[in-house]
Design a protein around this motif. Sequence first.
Motif, PDB file in Angstrom:
ATOM      1  N   UNK A  26       0.829  -1.208   0.000  1.00 63.03           N
ATOM      2  CA  UNK A  26       0.000   0.000   0.000  1.00 63.03           C
ATOM      3  C   UNK A  26       0.859   1.252   0.000  1.00 63.03           C
ATOM      4  N   UNK A  27       2.023   1.178   0.632  1.00 66.12           N
ATOM      5  CA  UNK A  27       2.902   2.349   0.718  1.00 66.12           C
ATOM      6  C   UNK A  27       3.565   2.672  -0.616  1.00 66.12           C
ATOM      7  N   UNK A  28       3.734   1.657  -1.481  1.00 69.86           N
ATOM      8  CA  UNK A  28       4.479   1.888  -2.718  1.00 69.86           C
ATOM      9  C   UNK A  28       3.583   2.274  -3.897  1.00 69.86           C
ATOM     10  N   UNK A  29       2.288   2.314  -3.722  1.00 76.11           N
ATOM     11  CA  UNK A  29       1.401   2.637  -4.844  1.00 76.11           C
ATOM     12  C   UNK A  29       0.657   1.408  -5.305  1.00 76.11           C
ATOM     13  N   UNK A  30      -0.633   1.557  -5.596  1.00 73.62           N
ATOM     14  CA  UNK A  30      -1.464   0.378  -5.797  1.00 73.62           C
ATOM     15  C   UNK A  30      -1.159  -0.398  -7.074  1.00 73.62           C
ATOM     16  N   UNK A  31      -0.457   0.212  -8.041  1.00 69.38           N
ATOM     17  CA  UNK A  31      -0.171  -0.489  -9.302  1.00 69.38           C
ATOM     18  C   UNK A  31       1.161  -1.231  -9.294  1.00 69.38           C
ATOM     19  N   UNK A  32       2.015  -0.939  -8.330  1.00 67.35           N
ATOM     20  CA  UNK A  32       3.369  -1.480  -8.387  1.00 67.35           C
ATOM     21  C   UNK A  32       3.407  -3.000  -8.345  1.00 67.35           C
ATOM     22  N   UNK A  33       2.602  -3.627  -7.523  1.00 70.17           N
ATOM     23  CA  UNK A  33       2.672  -5.090  -7.428  1.00 70.17           C
ATOM     24  C   UNK A  33       2.210  -5.754  -8.725  1.00 70.17           C
ATOM     25  N   UNK A  34       1.372  -5.070  -9.479  1.00 67.17           N
ATOM     26  CA  UNK A  34       0.956  -5.600 -10.784  1.00 67.17           C
ATOM     27  C   UNK A  34       2.043  -5.373 -11.836  1.00 67.17           C
ATOM     28  N   UNK A  35       2.717  -4.248 -11.749  1.00 66.24           N
ATOM     29  CA  UNK A  35       3.807  -3.974 -12.695  1.00 66.24           C
ATOM     30  C   UNK A  35       4.905  -5.037 -12.588  1.00 66.24           C
ATOM     31  N   UNK A  95     -11.531   0.078   3.425  1.00 65.80           N
ATOM     32  CA  UNK A  95     -11.207   1.311   4.121  1.00 65.80           C
ATOM     33  C   UNK A  95      -9.809   1.837   3.892  1.00 65.80           C
ATOM     34  N   UNK A  96      -9.097   1.324   2.870  1.00 63.29           N
ATOM     35  CA  UNK A  96      -7.745   1.802   2.593  1.00 63.29           C
ATOM     36  C   UNK A  96      -7.746   3.138   1.853  1.00 63.29           C
ATOM     37  N   UNK A  97      -8.840   3.422   1.131  1.00 64.69           N
ATOM     38  CA  UNK A  97      -8.994   4.704   0.440  1.00 64.69           C
ATOM     39  C   UNK A  97     -10.423   5.186   0.674  1.00 64.69           C
ATOM     40  N   UNK A  98     -10.669   6.450   0.332  1.00 68.83           N
ATOM     41  CA  UNK A  98     -12.038   6.945   0.384  1.00 68.83           C
ATOM     42  C   UNK A  98     -12.509   7.264  -1.038  1.00 68.83           C
TER      43      UNK A  98
END
Length: 271
Positions: free
Chosen positions: A101-110, A137-140
């Motif tokens: 979550x700290x590195x950006x939501x797309x990074x693990x897919x990249x 609840x990680x984003x609004x």
Amino acid sequence: MRLPDTLLDACRCDPRTPLSGDPERRCGLTHAEARTRLNALKPWLAEQQQLLWARRQEALLLWLQGPDCAGKDGSIRRVFGGLSPVGLNVHGFRQPSSAERAEGFLQRYRRCLPAPGHIAVFNRTPYEGVACDLFDGFIDASSLAGRLTQLAQFEDELATLGIRLLKIYLQISRTEQKARLRRRLLDPRKHWKLCAADLDAHRQFCTQNAHWAGILAASHRDAAPWYIVPANHKWLRDLLLASLLAREFERLDQHWPTPSLPFDLDTLERA
């Protein structure tokens, strides 16, 4: 072998009413006919995978999304089980860790994108970042528009990398989801699949379904369309998925490479 374009195009998302189709529909097929078609199609898919690997020019990426119990694992086993594990990568994505979550939501897919010649299957997709991240609840809600923009840019980036993207949403009914959860409860071999969140998700099925309909409508583009596959009947789900994959291979119009041979038959015979 594969299903005709009329049936496949009928699964193409209508952004006005993305999930209005009946997940119980059979598309005019019987169980036996669908299984016969799928078994006939698998050797052709295996050859196409070999061609993809031999050419090493493009890659295929399948994003598979759907509610709990929609059959993502099962469809992967049945459709891709006959392909070579060399050049096939299946990635499952669960709730992101705090580090992810700290590195950006797309990074693990990249990190899991396929190299040329490979097929990659994502069991759950980057769109979890605008659905489950919200539910958990990680984003609004204020973050959704920005993330959808990032997702569209990501999909465009895939095209420039020579990665052909196929986005599929497996649609099941609430009644079918309950029946599958019931079967898991009654089968000790399936207890490991259950968690407390499954019951919460089932209770919120209609709310979550409506949210996913909004996501599908907002993210369906001609450049990266969604296909909504009716998944109440597993045999139809599998054949539709295999047929959509087959059509992507057809569009590649693959031919065996013709490199210069490093030696000829006479040289081999004299060796």
